[in-house]
Motif scaffolding. Structure first.
Motif, PDB file in Angstrom:
ATOM      1  N   ILE A 126      33.252   2.073   3.242  1.00  0.00           N
ATOM      2  CA  ILE A 126      32.321   1.608   2.009  1.00  0.00           C
ATOM      3  C   ILE A 126      31.332   0.561   2.483  1.00  0.00           C
ATOM      4  O   ILE A 126      30.168   0.599   2.600  1.00  0.00           O
ATOM      5  CB  ILE A 126      33.130   1.368   0.946  1.00  0.00           C
ATOM      6  CG1 ILE A 126      33.710   2.465   0.218  1.00  0.00           C
ATOM      7  CG2 ILE A 126      32.084   0.569  -0.038  1.00  0.00           C
ATOM      8  CD1 ILE A 126      32.805   3.283  -0.377  1.00  0.00           C
ATOM      9  N   PHE A 127      31.829  -0.388   3.444  1.00  0.00           N
ATOM     10  CA  PHE A 127      31.136  -1.564   3.815  1.00  0.00           C
ATOM     11  C   PHE A 127      30.213  -0.793   5.048  1.00  0.00           C
ATOM     12  O   PHE A 127      29.143  -1.382   5.065  1.00  0.00           O
ATOM     13  CB  PHE A 127      31.995  -2.452   4.742  1.00  0.00           C
ATOM     14  CG  PHE A 127      31.331  -3.402   5.475  1.00  0.00           C
ATOM     15  CD1 PHE A 127      30.654  -4.467   4.963  1.00  0.00           C
ATOM     16  CD2 PHE A 127      31.418  -3.237   6.786  1.00  0.00           C
ATOM     17  CE1 PHE A 127      30.028  -5.644   5.681  1.00  0.00           C
ATOM     18  CE2 PHE A 127      30.654  -4.234   7.661  1.00  0.00           C
ATOM     19  CZ  PHE A 127      29.868  -5.413   6.957  1.00  0.00           C
ATOM     20  N   ILE A 128      30.497  -0.079   5.805  1.00  0.00           N
ATOM     21  CA  ILE A 128      29.674   0.649   6.567  1.00  0.00           C
ATOM     22  C   ILE A 128      28.530   1.469   6.120  1.00  0.00           C
ATOM     23  O   ILE A 128      27.433   1.164   6.250  1.00  0.00           O
ATOM     24  CB  ILE A 128      30.500   1.657   7.779  1.00  0.00           C
ATOM     25  CG1 ILE A 128      31.324   0.743   8.678  1.00  0.00           C
ATOM     26  CG2 ILE A 128      29.261   2.347   8.592  1.00  0.00           C
ATOM     27  CD1 ILE A 128      32.286   1.659   9.259  1.00  0.00           C
ATOM     28  N   ALA A 129      28.921   2.186   4.928  1.00  0.00           N
ATOM     29  CA  ALA A 129      27.801   2.878   4.222  1.00  0.00           C
ATOM     30  C   ALA A 129      26.645   2.023   3.563  1.00  0.00           C
ATOM     31  O   ALA A 129      25.603   2.152   3.523  1.00  0.00           O
ATOM     32  CB  ALA A 129      28.391   3.661   3.255  1.00  0.00           C
ATOM     33  N   MET A 130      27.337   0.906   3.096  1.00  0.00           N
ATOM     34  CA  MET A 130      26.368  -0.199   2.526  1.00  0.00           C
ATOM     35  C   MET A 130      25.658  -0.787   3.590  1.00  0.00           C
ATOM     36  O   MET A 130      24.348  -1.186   3.441  1.00  0.00           O
ATOM     37  CB  MET A 130      27.372  -1.458   1.852  1.00  0.00           C
ATOM     38  CG  MET A 130      27.953  -0.884   0.451  1.00  0.00           C
ATOM     39  SD  MET A 130      26.867   0.098  -0.785  1.00  0.00           S
ATOM     40  CE  MET A 130      27.212   1.705  -0.250  1.00  0.00           C
ATOM     41  N   LEU A 131      26.231  -1.072   4.726  1.00  0.00           N
ATOM     42  CA  LEU A 131      25.562  -1.722   5.758  1.00  0.00           C
ATOM     43  C   LEU A 131      24.103  -0.821   6.153  1.00  0.00           C
ATOM     44  O   LEU A 131      23.224  -1.270   6.672  1.00  0.00           O
ATOM     45  CB  LEU A 131      26.277  -2.058   6.996  1.00  0.00           C
ATOM     46  CG  LEU A 131      25.798  -2.864   8.031  1.00  0.00           C
ATOM     47  CD1 LEU A 131      25.391  -4.230   7.580  1.00  0.00           C
ATOM     48  CD2 LEU A 131      26.872  -3.173   8.964  1.00  0.00           C
ATOM     49  N   THR A 132      24.463   0.408   6.331  1.00  0.00           N
ATOM     50  CA  THR A 132      23.647   1.502   6.817  1.00  0.00           C
ATOM     51  C   THR A 132      22.393   1.750   5.904  1.00  0.00           C
ATOM     52  O   THR A 132      21.269   1.836   6.131  1.00  0.00           O
ATOM     53  CB  THR A 132      24.077   2.621   7.417  1.00  0.00           C
ATOM     54  OG1 THR A 132      24.958   3.109   6.216  1.00  0.00           O
ATOM     55  CG2 THR A 132      24.935   2.289   8.380  1.00  0.00           C
ATOM     56  N   SER A 133      22.795   1.488   4.385  1.00  0.00           N
ATOM     57  CA  SER A 133      21.523   1.800   3.581  1.00  0.00           C
ATOM     58  C   SER A 133      20.887   0.465   3.284  1.00  0.00           C
ATOM     59  O   SER A 133      19.939   0.744   2.602  1.00  0.00           O
ATOM     60  CB  SER A 133      22.247   2.366   2.385  1.00  0.00           C
ATOM     61  OG  SER A 133      23.200   1.694   1.902  1.00  0.00           O
ATOM     62  N   TYR A 134      21.253  -0.603   3.461  1.00  0.00           N
ATOM     63  CA  TYR A 134      20.805  -2.005   2.967  1.00  0.00           C
ATOM     64  C   TYR A 134      19.633  -2.000   3.536  1.00  0.00           C
ATOM     65  O   TYR A 134      18.618  -2.310   2.838  1.00  0.00           O
ATOM     66  CB  TYR A 134      21.650  -2.972   3.638  1.00  0.00           C
ATOM     67  CG  TYR A 134      21.277  -4.374   2.886  1.00  0.00           C
ATOM     68  CD1 TYR A 134      21.770  -4.725   1.681  1.00  0.00           C
ATOM     69  CD2 TYR A 134      20.412  -5.220   3.475  1.00  0.00           C
ATOM     70  CE1 TYR A 134      21.463  -6.090   1.204  1.00  0.00           C
ATOM     71  CE2 TYR A 134      19.904  -6.379   2.950  1.00  0.00           C
ATOM     72  CZ  TYR A 134      20.550  -6.816   1.678  1.00  0.00           C
ATOM     73  OH  TYR A 134      20.167  -8.156   1.178  1.00  0.00           O
TER      74      TYR A 134
END
Length: 272
Positions: free
Chosen positions: A128-136
């Motif tokens: 989830i952290f990676i997904a948020m990091l890539t979409s931020y």
């Protein structure tokens, strides 16, 4: 680089879905009371913010379209349709399997309901952290462009500025710090979704409705098509304004009164 980040973000989200589905199939958790139907209309309004928040992808359309190699309507419709289909599949599987696993005891963040020492769950939280990091970066670009456009219309600075680099650094840092502060002090994501979900309704219903009305007023259309556009736009705008007001007001009231998140909200809703 943007393509790689997007692929990594999608894979991270799919991993979370797989974890939730596998945990449900495994049956290692005892679910609470499982509801199969709503008991009152208020439950519908409690679900709307999450739905709005999940499908509000309008702001990312411009940078995504600009990054396409073949900028054709057909290619764009294919991308939009496949993206919505993937979102629908992941959201539906996660929601159904997560709720059936824990019933009314499920948390607003379903991953918080699992055993914290489970390795697969820890990896899912990291995903989830990676997904948020890539979409931020994409979301921030849209937000920064909106703020910059507003400040330019207010005549606070020109489009071409010698301090463009400094301005971008200040805006990016301020945006990140504000997001970090909110993440630290907001206890659960459920409270944020309940409040922001009302604003998302404007992107999903109000603004598209106004676009329908604008097209009907400024383009050459047949009388029947013009009336249809006016009617659809009016319905979208009115319904969106109603949901925005109801959802936002209810979220503010719940937060002021100290309403719970996730499962607590669901329980209090069912007891009404």
């Amino acid at each position: 680089m943007n393509c790689i980040c997007s692929i990594v973000g999608v894979i991270a989200c799919l991993y979370v879905v797989v974890v939730v589905v596998v945990k449900f199939i495994g049956g290692s958790y005892i679910p609470g009371n499982v509801r199969t139907s709503p008991q009152n209309p208020y439950q519908f309004f409690q679900a709307v913010p999450a739905i709005f928040f999940a499908y509000q992808c309008h702001v990312s359309c411009i940078p995504v379209f600009s990054s396409l190699k073949r900028k054709t309507p057909r290619n764009w419709m294919l991308i939009v349709s496949s993206s919505i289909a993937i979102c629908f599949l992941t959201y539906t599987l996660t929601a159904i399997c997560g709720y059936l696993t824990f019933g009314d005891d499920v948390q607003s963040d379903v991953l918080q309901s699992y055993d914290a020492s489970d390795v697969s769950v820890i990896i899912a939280r990291l995903a989830i952290f990676i997904a948020m990091l890539t979409s931020y970066p994409v979301v921030h670009f849209c937000g920064r462009a909106a703020v910059t456009t507003l400040l330019m219309k207010m005549k606070l600075f020109n489009e071409i500025s010698s301090r463009e680099t400094l301005r971008r650094c200040v805006m990016t840092s301020s945006w990140f710090i504000l997001s970090l502060i909110l993440a630290l002090f907001i206890p659960t994501i459920g409270k944020a979704i309940a409040l922001v979900g009302g604003l998302a309704g404007c992107f999903i219903l109000v603004f598209p409705g106004l676009c329908f009305i604008n097209v009907a007023m400024k383009h050459e259309l047949s009388p029947s098509t013009r009336k249809l556009f006016h009617l659809v736009g009016f319905i979208f705008a009115v319904f969106g304004c109603f949901l925005f007001g109801e959802i936002t007001a209810q979220a503010i009231i719940n937060n002021i009164q100290g309403g719970g998140d996730g499962a607590d909200d669901v329980k209090s809703c069912y007891n009404r």
